[in-house]
Design a protein around this motif. Structure first.
Motif, PDB file in Angstrom:
ATOM      1  N   LEU A   8       0.772  -1.287   0.061  1.00  0.00           N
ATOM      2  CA  LEU A   8      -0.099  -0.161  -0.108  1.00  0.00           C
ATOM      3  C   LEU A   8       0.919   1.082   0.081  1.00  0.00           C
ATOM      4  CD1 LEU A   8      -2.881  -0.804   2.442  1.00  0.00           C
ATOM      5  CD2 LEU A   8      -3.263  -0.538   0.204  1.00  0.00           C
ATOM      6  N   HIS A   9       2.093   1.262   0.855  1.00  0.00           N
ATOM      7  CA  HIS A   9       3.048   2.307   0.893  1.00  0.00           C
ATOM      8  C   HIS A   9       3.493   2.444  -0.488  1.00  0.00           C
ATOM      9  CE1 HIS A   9       5.055   5.353   3.059  1.00  0.00           C
ATOM     10  NE2 HIS A   9       6.111   4.873   2.491  1.00  0.00           N
ATOM     11  N   ILE A  10       4.044   1.564  -1.182  1.00  0.00           N
ATOM     12  CA  ILE A  10       4.588   1.743  -2.465  1.00  0.00           C
ATOM     13  C   ILE A  10       3.617   2.124  -3.550  1.00  0.00           C
ATOM     14  CG2 ILE A  10       5.627   0.480  -4.296  1.00  0.00           C
ATOM     15  CD1 ILE A  10       7.513   0.734  -2.053  1.00  0.00           C
ATOM     16  N   GLY A  68       4.776   4.864   8.944  1.00  0.00           N
ATOM     17  CA  GLY A  68       5.119   4.615  10.306  1.00  0.00           C
ATOM     18  C   GLY A  68       4.952   3.087  10.595  1.00  0.00           C
ATOM     19  N   LEU A  69       4.054   2.546  10.140  1.00  0.00           N
ATOM     20  CA  LEU A  69       3.872   0.959  10.387  1.00  0.00           C
ATOM     21  C   LEU A  69       4.831   0.387   9.451  1.00  0.00           C
ATOM     22  CD1 LEU A  69       0.000   0.790  10.062  1.00  0.00           C
ATOM     23  CD2 LEU A  69       1.548   0.620  12.060  1.00  0.00           C
ATOM     24  N   TYR A  70       5.112   0.944   8.333  1.00  0.00           N
ATOM     25  CA  TYR A  70       6.297   0.059   7.719  1.00  0.00           C
ATOM     26  C   TYR A  70       7.685   0.368   8.212  1.00  0.00           C
ATOM     27  CZ  TYR A  70       9.665   0.390   3.633  1.00  0.00           C
ATOM     28  OH  TYR A  70      10.604   0.154   2.895  1.00  0.00           O
ATOM     29  N   LEU A  71       7.783   1.374   8.954  1.00  0.00           N
ATOM     30  CA  LEU A  71       9.287   1.582   9.611  1.00  0.00           C
ATOM     31  C   LEU A  71       9.284   0.871  10.930  1.00  0.00           C
ATOM     32  CD1 LEU A  71      10.113   5.224   8.628  1.00  0.00           C
ATOM     33  CD2 LEU A  71      11.313   3.173   7.948  1.00  0.00           C
ATOM     34  N   LEU A  72       8.373   0.527  11.394  1.00  0.00           N
ATOM     35  CA  LEU A  72       8.555  -0.028  12.720  1.00  0.00           C
ATOM     36  C   LEU A  72       9.442  -1.359  12.770  1.00  0.00           C
ATOM     37  CD1 LEU A  72       5.055   0.190  14.388  1.00  0.00           C
ATOM     38  CD2 LEU A  72       6.818   1.484  15.132  1.00  0.00           C
ATOM     39  N   LEU A  92      19.280   9.225   8.294  1.00  0.00           N
ATOM     40  CA  LEU A  92      18.641   8.823   7.107  1.00  0.00           C
ATOM     41  C   LEU A  92      17.099   9.004   7.237  1.00  0.00           C
ATOM     42  CD1 LEU A  92      20.255   5.994   5.389  1.00  0.00           C
ATOM     43  CD2 LEU A  92      20.047   8.150   4.791  1.00  0.00           C
ATOM     44  N   LEU A  93      16.690   8.525   8.237  1.00  0.00           N
ATOM     45  CA  LEU A  93      15.188   8.969   8.604  1.00  0.00           C
ATOM     46  C   LEU A  93      14.827  10.230   8.803  1.00  0.00           C
ATOM     47  CD1 LEU A  93      12.268   7.460   9.320  1.00  0.00           C
ATOM     48  CD2 LEU A  93      13.237   7.204  11.477  1.00  0.00           C
ATOM     49  N   LEU A 156      14.426   7.412  -2.709  1.00  0.00           N
ATOM     50  CA  LEU A 156      16.007   7.123  -2.621  1.00  0.00           C
ATOM     51  C   LEU A 156      16.397   6.813  -1.451  1.00  0.00           C
ATOM     52  CD1 LEU A 156      17.717   9.417  -5.301  1.00  0.00           C
ATOM     53  CD2 LEU A 156      17.297   7.032  -5.654  1.00  0.00           C
ATOM     54  N   LEU A 157      15.974   7.626  -0.321  1.00  0.00           N
ATOM     55  CA  LEU A 157      16.334   7.289   1.161  1.00  0.00           C
ATOM     56  C   LEU A 157      15.711   6.237   1.619  1.00  0.00           C
ATOM     57  CD1 LEU A 157      16.363  11.013   2.334  1.00  0.00           C
ATOM     58  CD2 LEU A 157      18.335   9.639   2.122  1.00  0.00           C
ATOM     59  N   SER A 158      14.398   5.813   1.123  1.00  0.00           N
ATOM     60  CA  SER A 158      13.655   4.775   1.581  1.00  0.00           C
ATOM     61  C   SER A 158      14.341   3.438   1.248  1.00  0.00           C
ATOM     62  CB  SER A 158      11.997   4.802   0.847  1.00  0.00           C
ATOM     63  OG  SER A 158      11.507   5.891   1.462  1.00  0.00           O
ATOM     64  N   ILE A 159      15.032   3.606  -0.048  1.00  0.00           N
ATOM     65  CA  ILE A 159      15.659   2.352  -0.577  1.00  0.00           C
ATOM     66  C   ILE A 159      16.979   2.164   0.575  1.00  0.00           C
ATOM     67  CG2 ILE A 159      17.299   1.530  -2.530  1.00  0.00           C
ATOM     68  CD1 ILE A 159      15.027   3.062  -4.291  1.00  0.00           C
ATOM     69  N   ARG A 160      17.520   3.185   1.140  1.00  0.00           N
ATOM     70  CA  ARG A 160      18.486   2.942   1.883  1.00  0.00           C
ATOM     71  C   ARG A 160      18.125   2.443   3.309  1.00  0.00           C
ATOM     72  NH1 ARG A 160      23.514   3.002   0.975  1.00  0.00           N
ATOM     73  NH2 ARG A 160      23.933   4.189   2.843  1.00  0.00           N
ATOM     74  N   LEU A 161      16.811   2.820   3.739  1.00  0.00           N
ATOM     75  CA  LEU A 161      16.538   2.230   5.003  1.00  0.00           C
ATOM     76  C   LEU A 161      16.411   0.874   4.882  1.00  0.00           C
ATOM     77  CD1 LEU A 161      14.323   5.303   6.065  1.00  0.00           C
ATOM     78  CD2 LEU A 161      16.379   4.762   7.041  1.00  0.00           C
TER      79      LEU A 161
END
Length: 161
Positions: A8-10, A68-72, A92-93, A156-161
């Motif tokens: 859903l995020h993507i 937020g749910l994706y990063l937990l 990065l976050l 791009l930052l999401s890819i690094r996280l």
């Protein structure tokens, strides 16, 4: 459940970034070439922007909720690692969330500050003024380019996280 949130995020990111790229790089230039400045161009702008911003605001809301749910799980994993990995993760976050904050400020500014003028002109609430249409359209395009750059940075930052 994690996979559903991630998808859903993507999907929301594809809708927002893809919508802005299409609107900025293809739709506005074609509209300017195909339709001379006038009430018909304002009609096309007004109708398109109503639909576009409805979809973009829904997708951005979905991105905020799922982000937020994706990063937990990633945050938990970073906490379990070394201090250096944790510091890099939060750096990065922080940059990513700063870019997201700017996008969340620019999109409503673009909608409520610029697009409403065109949609109200289309509805007949404001009188038609070709100079205002040109000025607002140019400003919206510049802001759209900035939003595209910020969303690309976020991606791009999401890819690094």
């Amino acid at each position: 459940m994690y996979i559903v949130i991630y998808c859903l995020h993507i999907l929301a990111m594809v809708v927002v970034l893809g919508g802005y790229i299409f609107l900025t790089l293809f739709w506005w230039p074609v509209l300017r070439q195909a339709i001379p400045v006038g009430p018909l161009q304002v009609r096309c702008l007004g109708q398109t922007l109503r639909r576009f911003f409805t979809v973009v605001l829904l997708a951005l809301t979905l991105q905020l909720m799922t982000g937020g749910l994706y990063l937990l799980p990633a945050a938990r994993t970073a906490r379990a690692g070394s201090e250096l990995a944790l510091a890099a993760f939060y750096t990065l976050l922080g940059v990513k969330l700063g870019a997201v904050l700017l996008v969340m400020l620019l999109v409503p500014m673009q909608l409520f500050g610029m697009a409403f003028r065109l949609t109200r002109m289309d509805a007949g609430i404001y009188p038609y003024d070709a100079e205002i249409v040109q000025r607002v359209s140019q400003r919206m395009q510049v802001v759209s380019y900035v939003i595209i750059v910020l969303l690309t940075l976020v991606l791009l930052l999401s890819i690094r996280l």
